[in-house]
Design an enzyme around this catalytic site. Structure first.
Site, short mmCIF file in Angstrom:
data_model
loop_
_atom_site.label_atom_id
_atom_site.label_comp_id
_atom_site.label_asym_id
_atom_site.label_seq_id
_atom_site.Cartn_x
_atom_site.Cartn_y
_atom_site.Cartn_z
N GLU A 6 57.89 54.47 33.82
CA GLU A 6 56.74 53.89 34.58
C GLU A 6 56.61 54.36 36.01
O GLU A 6 55.57 54.64 36.49
CB GLU A 6 56.49 52.33 34.29
CG GLU A 6 56.17 51.84 32.82
CD GLU A 6 54.95 52.74 32.25
OE1 GLU A 6 53.96 52.86 32.98
OE2 GLU A 6 54.86 52.79 31.09
N ASP B 30 51.17 59.47 26.49
CA ASP B 30 50.81 60.35 27.61
C ASP B 30 50.47 61.62 27.08
O ASP B 30 49.78 62.46 27.81
CB ASP B 30 51.90 60.41 28.43
CG ASP B 30 52.51 59.09 28.93
OD1 ASP B 30 51.63 58.00 29.15
OD2 ASP B 30 53.71 58.83 29.14
ZN ZN Z 1 53.92 57.09 29.98
#
Ligand code: ZN
Ligand code: ADP
Ligand code: MG
Length: 617
Positions: A441, A517
């Site tokens: 993160e 992602d």
């Molecule tokens: Zn991520």
């Protein structure tokens, strides 16, 4: 409100005569038994001798002599005043006695009177005691049963069709107004004219104008189409006949064209009124076979609907509203002038719109002073329905926490709940995993922060969510953005690859945590090539078309298979470049990575400000 009744069962009516007799019985009971008892209870029966001895004892305050009875009030042993009654005896000395006797009254004299016997006519008595209350009761009962009847049939505001018993009930009083619909100013403006027309049609008809017969509300789900349609009815204060497309199909398709004609005929009788067909795509599909095959019955019904809309008199004050989130599959004929000729676009709210919607919904709940700006910024791309949901979730959360007011923090938490799923309690994550998640993160955040164009991070948490996301980076756009430049898109992709890059460089591993992602980065990179003309190679050639613009926007390639393969390598190149850029940024700032990740591991949450503070130290 609309119901389809299987059989026409007669509403159970209350017989007014039954009520009448019930009332009479009640009055008889009260007059005959209850009232006298109640009165008697306060009066003590006693004998004449006691009365005389009380008079002589000087205890009497008042005496009232009637034809057959004597009422008197006297002090008892505890010096309390009690009212007695006794039978009257023809006692000629009584007056003397009363005059002579002492009394606890101030002047020491007994007050005494004899009532003049009233020659009350028995007929008048009867009228007053029985007939008048009965009559009043009867009127009262009539009123109630009338009210009940009108409620059952909705004040006659019902359209019923044939023997099948299909009915459309009007909501007689819609409470929704334009004030309940936040943002959507264009929509409100367009509909305000219709409201005005329904209010005073003469203004328009005197000049010869007839209003649009129909307006079509178009937009993504949850933008308030149904809401604004109700608001039109609420503002115009006219009956609101609401029917959903699928109910329409059920009611009218296969029932023959006459039914639809009947619908319009009845509507004209009820004018001014609004007919609202929600999710009209159920009937209004294009009349060809491209979408799931032809349907003769449905087509005929649609035909009939179109013909009727042409035919009916626009000056009568029947307005047809319809809503859909798939305008592209609607039959073009529906949009022709004289039918749904107004098209009202309902868009996802922008920053100001989101603030306004939050405000509308916060009015319904108790809250402290809320920083709407933060919440509105964190909710880019959400619909009005989702915002309403966020406020409600926040209220539920406040209750769970034993508070009686919503705070900004509750709302922020619930943005995450609605967007990322509720916090997952009790899921155990090993220290090693936690470390990977934290660096992942922070990797996103670092890459975002180091690229000036990327939105600053609002908050990072590594508290897992029920949706499965283990960590969560809340990006808050600093302003409303309608255009995205190529650089911004590239930066965005780099930010998305930042999580994986951090895993690789610091944890020396790769995990499944980057799947989302990857998906997003690929989507953006692909769109850059195929739709936005942002690659050298294909310049401004469009390689994709979008279907279903309002429902997620699926797209399909329109190029040859060879080109598709080349597009893939182009997309790959974009992502690879972004990935190495992210890796470079992380390596350059590895010290800061450790510091911020350490903070996050300890606190589980780091705000954008805290992050930037560490970064700039
Ligand atoms: Zn991520
Ligand atoms: P649609 O019919 O477009 O799918 P709805 O009208 O059913 O959406 O909206 C669902 C709910 O979302 C509404 O009842 C309302 O609470 C909220 N909502 C949506 N848009 C707005 C808005 N512009 N202002 C206030 N509330 C809204
Ligand atoms: Mg709706």
């Amino acid at each position: 409100m609309m119901k389809k009744e299987e059989q026409q069962n007669q509403p159970r009516r209350n017989n007014p005569y039954f009520g009448f007799f019930l009332g009479i019985l009640l009055i008889m009971f009260l007059n005959g038994l209850v009232f006298p008892r109640l009165l008697e209870q306060q009066i003590v029966n006693t004998d004449y001798g006691t009365f005389i001895s009380l008079v002589d004892g000087g205890k009497i305050k008042q005496v009232k002599i009637e034809e057959n009875r004597i009422y008197f009030s006297a002090l008892n042993e505890e010096s309390k005043e009690v009212t007695y009654q006794t039978g009257a005896i023809n006692d000629s000395e009584l007056v003397d006695r009363l005059l002579k006797a002492e009394s606890p009254n101030e002047n020491g004299k007994i007050v005494f009177t004899k009532t003049i016997p009233r020659e009350s006519s028995p007929i008048l008595n009867f009228l007053l005691m029985w007939v008048l209350p009965g009559f009043l009761f009867y009127i009262f009962w009539r009123q109630i049963s009338k009210m009940m009847q009108t409620r059952m049939s909705d004040g006659g505001n019902v359209m019923s069709f044939g023997k099948s018993g299909a009915k459309i009930y009007a909501e007689s009083e819609v409470k929704t107004t334009f004030a309940d619909v936040a943002g959507q100013e264009e929509g409100k403006e367009a509909l305000a004219e219709i409201v005005d027309f329904l209010h005073n049609p003469e203004k328009y008809t005197s000049i010869g104008a007839s209003l649009p017969k129909g307006a079509l509300l178009v937009g993504p789900p949850g933008t308030g189409k149904t809401l604004i349609a109700r608001a039109v009815a609420g503002e115009a204060k006219v009956p609101f006949f609401s029917i959903s497309g699928s109910e329409f199909v059920q009611m009218f398709v296969g029932m023959g064209a006459a039914k639809v004609r009947d619908l319009f005929k009845q509507a004209t009788e009820k004018a001014p009124c609004i007919i609202f067909i929600d999710e009209i795509d159920a009937i209004g599909k294009k009349r060809d076979n491209a979408f799931g095959g032809g349907n003769d019955e449905r087509e005929q019904t649609l035909n009939q609907l179109l013909t009727e809309m042409d035919g009916f008199d626009g000056r009568k004050g029947v307005v047809i509203l319809a809503a859909t989130n798939r305008p592209e599959i609607l039959d073009k004929a529906l949009f022709r002038p004289g039918r749904f000729d107004r098209r009202i676009q309902m868009e996802l709210p922008d920053l100001e719109g989101r603030k306004a919607i939050l405000e509308v919904h916060l009015k319904k709940v108790k809250h402290e002073k809320v920083n709407l700006d933060i919440v509105a910024r964190a909710t880019a791309g959400t619909s009005g329905a989702e915002l309403a949901n966020i406020v409600n979730e926040a209220a539920l959360k406040a209750v769970r926490m034993g508070r009686n007011k919503i705070t900004t923090n509750d709302l922020e938490e619930c943005v995450e709940v609605v967007i990322a799923g509720a916090q997952k309690k009790g899921k155990v994550i090993s220290e090693k995993e936690k470390k990977i998640i934290a660096y992942h993160e922070i990797g996103h955040a670092m890459v975002a922060a180091k690229q000036t164009n990327s939105a600053p991070v609002h908050k990072i948490t590594i508290v897992p969510r029920t949706s499965g996301a283990l960590g969560y980076t809340m990006q808050v756009d600093s302003g409303e953005q309608n255009l995205m430049s190529k650089e911004e898109m590239l930066n965005r992709i780099a930010t998305l690859t930042g999580g994986r890059a951090a895993e690789e460089i610091i944890c020396e591993t790769v995990t499944t945590g980057a799947s989302n992602d990857i998906e997003q980065a690929t989507k953006i990179a692909r769109a850059m090539v195929t739709r936005y003309g942002m690659s050298e190679k294909y310049d401004m050639m469009g390689l994709e078309t979008t279907n279903n613009a309002y429902l997620g926007g699926d797209s399909s390639l329109t190029c040859s298979a060879d080109t598709a393969a080349e597009v893939d390598s182009e997309v790959l190149q974009i992502i690879k470049n972004a990935h190495s850029k992210a890796a470079r940024l992380i390596t350059e700032n590895i010290e800061k990575m450790h510091q911020t990740a350490g903070f996050l591991l300890e606190k589980e949450t780091i705000t954008g400000d805290e992050f930037m503070e560490i970064l700039n130290k």
